[in-house]
Each structure stands twice: as C-alpha cells, then as structure tokens.
Scaffold this motif. Structure first.
Motif, PDB file in Angstrom:
ATOM      1  N   GLY A 144     -28.316  -8.122  11.453  1.00 49.67           N
ATOM      2  CA  GLY A 144     -27.664  -8.501  10.204  1.00 49.67           C
ATOM      3  C   GLY A 144     -26.268  -9.053  10.383  1.00 49.67           C
ATOM      4  O   GLY A 144     -25.456  -8.984   9.455  1.00 49.67           O
ATOM      5  N   MET A 145     -25.958  -9.615  11.558  1.00 52.15           N
ATOM      6  CA  MET A 145     -24.624 -10.162  11.825  1.00 52.15           C
ATOM      7  C   MET A 145     -24.630 -11.674  11.628  1.00 52.15           C
ATOM      8  O   MET A 145     -25.325 -12.399  12.346  1.00 52.15           O
ATOM      9  N   ALA A 195     -31.358  -0.112  11.968  1.00 52.30           N
ATOM     10  CA  ALA A 195     -30.877   0.951  11.087  1.00 52.30           C
ATOM     11  C   ALA A 195     -29.427   0.703  10.687  1.00 52.30           C
ATOM     12  O   ALA A 195     -29.029   0.957   9.528  1.00 52.30           O
ATOM     13  N   THR A 196     -28.628   0.203  11.598  1.00 53.85           N
ATOM     14  CA  THR A 196     -27.229  -0.117  11.294  1.00 53.85           C
ATOM     15  C   THR A 196     -27.143  -1.248  10.268  1.00 53.85           C
ATOM     16  O   THR A 196     -26.279  -1.231   9.387  1.00 53.85           O
ATOM     17  N   ARG A 197     -28.035  -2.199  10.385  1.00 50.23           N
ATOM     18  CA  ARG A 197     -28.075  -3.293   9.411  1.00 50.23           C
ATOM     19  C   ARG A 197     -28.357  -2.774   8.005  1.00 50.23           C
ATOM     20  O   ARG A 197     -27.773  -3.245   7.029  1.00 50.23           O
ATOM     21  N   GLU A 198     -29.232  -1.785   7.888  1.00 42.04           N
ATOM     22  CA  GLU A 198     -29.601  -1.255   6.579  1.00 42.04           C
ATOM     23  C   GLU A 198     -28.531  -0.315   6.021  1.00 42.04           C
ATOM     24  O   GLU A 198     -28.208  -0.382   4.840  1.00 42.04           O
ATOM     25  N   PRO A 225     -23.087   2.970  16.050  1.00 37.47           N
ATOM     26  CA  PRO A 225     -23.566   1.640  15.660  1.00 37.47           C
ATOM     27  C   PRO A 225     -22.779   0.505  16.296  1.00 37.47           C
ATOM     28  O   PRO A 225     -23.336  -0.565  16.554  1.00 37.47           O
ATOM     29  N   TYR A 226     -21.480   0.738  16.566  1.00 35.20           N
ATOM     30  CA  TYR A 226     -20.664  -0.317  17.177  1.00 35.20           C
ATOM     31  C   TYR A 226     -21.216  -0.699  18.550  1.00 35.20           C
ATOM     32  O   TYR A 226     -21.342  -1.889  18.875  1.00 35.20           O
ATOM     33  N   VAL A 227     -21.573   0.291  19.349  1.00 38.77           N
ATOM     34  CA  VAL A 227     -22.097   0.022  20.694  1.00 38.77           C
ATOM     35  C   VAL A 227     -23.433  -0.708  20.599  1.00 38.77           C
ATOM     36  O   VAL A 227     -23.691  -1.655  21.354  1.00 38.77           O
TER      37      VAL A 227
END
Length: 380
Positions: free
Chosen positions: A79-80, A214-217, A229-231
């Motif tokens: 999602g970036m 999961a980080t995108r959501e 999530p950063y890593v």
C-alpha cells in the motif's frame, strides 16, 4: 451422503489451486517458443514473431511488465504510493553501464554490482522516506527521483548527460550485441520477467508479505501485536527496488544504452498507470498492464503517423495524432468502467460465477438430502 459429496469437491478445489501455475508455465513455454515461430498479428506486431522488430517490441513489453510487477509489490502488497520507483530502474541501467565503463569488468560481474547498487540505494532512500507515510511519503520519493534525475543530467562526462549513456559493448558477450542477436536478448528479458515474478510471488506468500499486507490494512494493530511494520515495509521496499534494478539492467542490454528519462518521475507515473490498468494487487494484472501499455505506446506512435490519420478532419486528426491523448482517454475509460482494472474485473466476474455455482451445488445437495429423508420415512 455429505461425506461422499465432499470428497470430489475437495479434489476439485485442489485442482483449481494448481490451475494458475499450469497456465503460467504454459504461457512461459509459448513465449519462449515465439522466436522460433512464424506468427503475424497485424496492427500489434510490426512483423512475424521471428523478426527482430517484433522480438524487440515484445522484449520491451516484458521489461516494463517486470518493472510494473516490482511496483505492484509496493502499491498492491504494502500500500505504498511511490513517485520515485524509476530511480531504482535507472540505477540498474546506469549502474551496469558505469560498472562496465569505469571498472572494466565483464557482464557477469557488472550485473551483480548494478544489483548491489540498486539494493544500497533502495535501502538508503527507503529508510528515510518511510519515516513518513501517505502523501508525504510519495513526496519524499519524488524528491529522491528528481535528485537522481538532476545528477544524471548534469554529469556529462560520467553519465552522458542529456544524451544518455551507451552500453560499453566491449565487455558484453557478442551473442547479446546487435540486431542479429535480438532473439537472445528476447530470451534474456523473458528470464528476467520470470525471475521478478517468482521473487514477487515468494514475497507475497511469505511471512514478510503477510505482515506487509496486514500493515497496509491496519498499521496500528500490527504495532499493538508487538510486530515491526517499519521493518516489513522497508524490506519489501528494498526487494521491489532490486527487482526494478534488474528490469533496468535488461533495458540497458536491450536498448544498448539508456537515457535520463529512465530515472525521472514521469516513468514512475507511467508504471503507476500500467499497474492501475492491469489491476492493483494482481500479479498477472501488472504483467498484462505493462505489456498492453507498452504495445499501445509503441504502436499508436506508428498509427499517428499513418496516411489515413492525415486525411481525417482537423477535429479528429489533431487528437488522434497524439498517442498520449489516446492513452489518456483509455485510462479514463478504465478507471470509470473497470475500477478494479482488467484483472480486478475478471476476478470479480469469476468469483461471482463460482458463487453462483456453489449456491447451485448446495441447492442440489439440499434437494438430494430431502429425497433421502422422504425415502427413509416411507420405509419406516
């Protein structure tokens, strides 16, 4: 009754799961055999599939399909939204040229050096850009891309400046140089596309890919669970950058050189259009979007110069003589009527058909169960 009905359903489900792999393998085999076949597609290919012109066009399509795949890993998986992804494509192309020119190493050594340069650049810029998210992240990546474009254009002696850099052919094997070896370059670009696809597939199905999704959501929820999530996003960013650098290397070999436009933000926007056209989040959609956009971009330029376009009235001649206008109209139509892109629309249709089929099977199963119950009651 329920058990005997469930066994074929389970077997059928396993068969369906392997269908994409079988279809993909068959398509790779067909693409590998195209240079050996005499197939003409008027209006799309400039000649039969064994001719250098058609092979060069198909090779360019596969290069940009690989680049679109790498960008889909950013936008679809994590999602970036990045406006600087072309920086790593250009790093691969210019990195290979500089390795061969300055270090005077053979191609087998220059390729890993260029990939390493793309990895380091992606790690450095990504670690800084991902301190922010959303639109600020997109602006930071755009700034990096613009800085890279300025460096390439201003260093005439090293990068060739506005004229671009030519491939130092003295350090490249003879079977990869010249129009007569376009067939070999075609197979090289096909191999690059397959490698990028397998890497993207591995990331999507790995724990890293699941964490990135999961980080995108919901990034906050991932943090609450004690994960980082950063890593995860940084690793995905680096992998996407290396895949883009590999596509840039293939572009450098195919075109026997590169230009500053390979580093600028305009190319990233073009790749974004490819991904949206094919369908964000779909690997095969990114491939279709990349190949379709490249074919249209190349063939519409030829169409715009045709005699029958010149004979049209001015109100038709002016827009149809501009390939970017036609591509823009096509993109608007896709966004309006196919919001999920080509792959998203097809996937929704297939899911709808499978849902109807499942409901029909359940209805038939209910009818059969009722008949069994009635027969049992009659016997009693």
């Amino acid at each position: 009754m329920t058990v005997t009905t469930g066994v074929p359903t389970l077997i059928e489900g396993r068969k369906v799961r392997y269908v994409p792999f079988l279809v993909g393998a068959a398509l790779v085999v067909v693409m590998a055999l195209l240079p050996l076949l005499n197939i003409s597609i008027p209006g799309i290919l400039p000649g039969p599939t064994y001719t250098p012109g058609s092979l060069a066009l198909l090779s360019l399509c596969m290069v940009f399909a690989a680049l679109a795949l790498s960008y889909n890993l950013l936008l679809g998986t994590s999602g970036m939204l990045s406006f600087g992804h072309a920086l790593y494509f250009g790093a691969g192309a210019y990195g290979l040229g500089l390795a061969l020119k300055l270090l005077q190493v053979p191609l087998v050594v220059g390729v890993p050096i260029a990939l390493l340069g793309g990895l380091v650049l992606a790690a450095f810029t990504g670690s800084i850009a991902m301190r922010v998210s959303g639109i600020p992240f997109a602006m930071v990546t755009l700034a990096f891309a613009q800085a890279g474009s300025v460096l390439v254009r201003r260093n005439q002696q090293i990068t060739g400046g506005e004229e671009g850099m030519r491939l130092p052919v003295d350090f490249v094997p003879e079977w990869l140089v010249g129009v007569i070896h376009t067939r070999n370059l075609y197979w090289v670009t096909l191999a690059v596309l397959v490698v990028v696809y397998l890497v993207v597939l591995w990331v999507d199905r790995s724990r890293l890919g699941h964490l990135a999704q999961a980080t995108r959501e919901n990034e906050l929820r991932v943090q609450v669970l004690g994960l980082r999530p950063y890593v995860a996003k940084l690793l995905v960013f680096i992998v996407a950058g290396v895949c883009a650098a590999l596509a840039g290397i293939a572009y450098m070999l195919l075109q026997s050189g590169t230009q500053p436009s390979a580093v600028g933000a305009d190319l990233t926007i073009t790749v974004l259009v490819m991904v949206v056209l094919g369908g964000v989040g779909f690997r095969w959609g990114a491939i279709v979007g990349g190949m379709l956009y490249t074919i249209l971009d190349q063939r519409l330029t030829v169409l715009a110069r045709s005699a029958w376009i010149d004979e049209l009235p001015a109100w038709l001649h002016i827009p149809l003589s501009e390939p970017l206008f036609i591509l823009g109209v096509l993109f608007i139509l896709v966004v309006m009527f196919l919001p999920g892109g080509i792959a998203g629309t097809i996937d929704a249709w297939v899911r709808r058909r499978l849902g109807e089929r499942t409901r029909l099977q359940l209805r038939q199963l209910d009818d059969a169960t009722e008949q069994v119950d009635e027969s049992v009651e009659m016997k009693v």
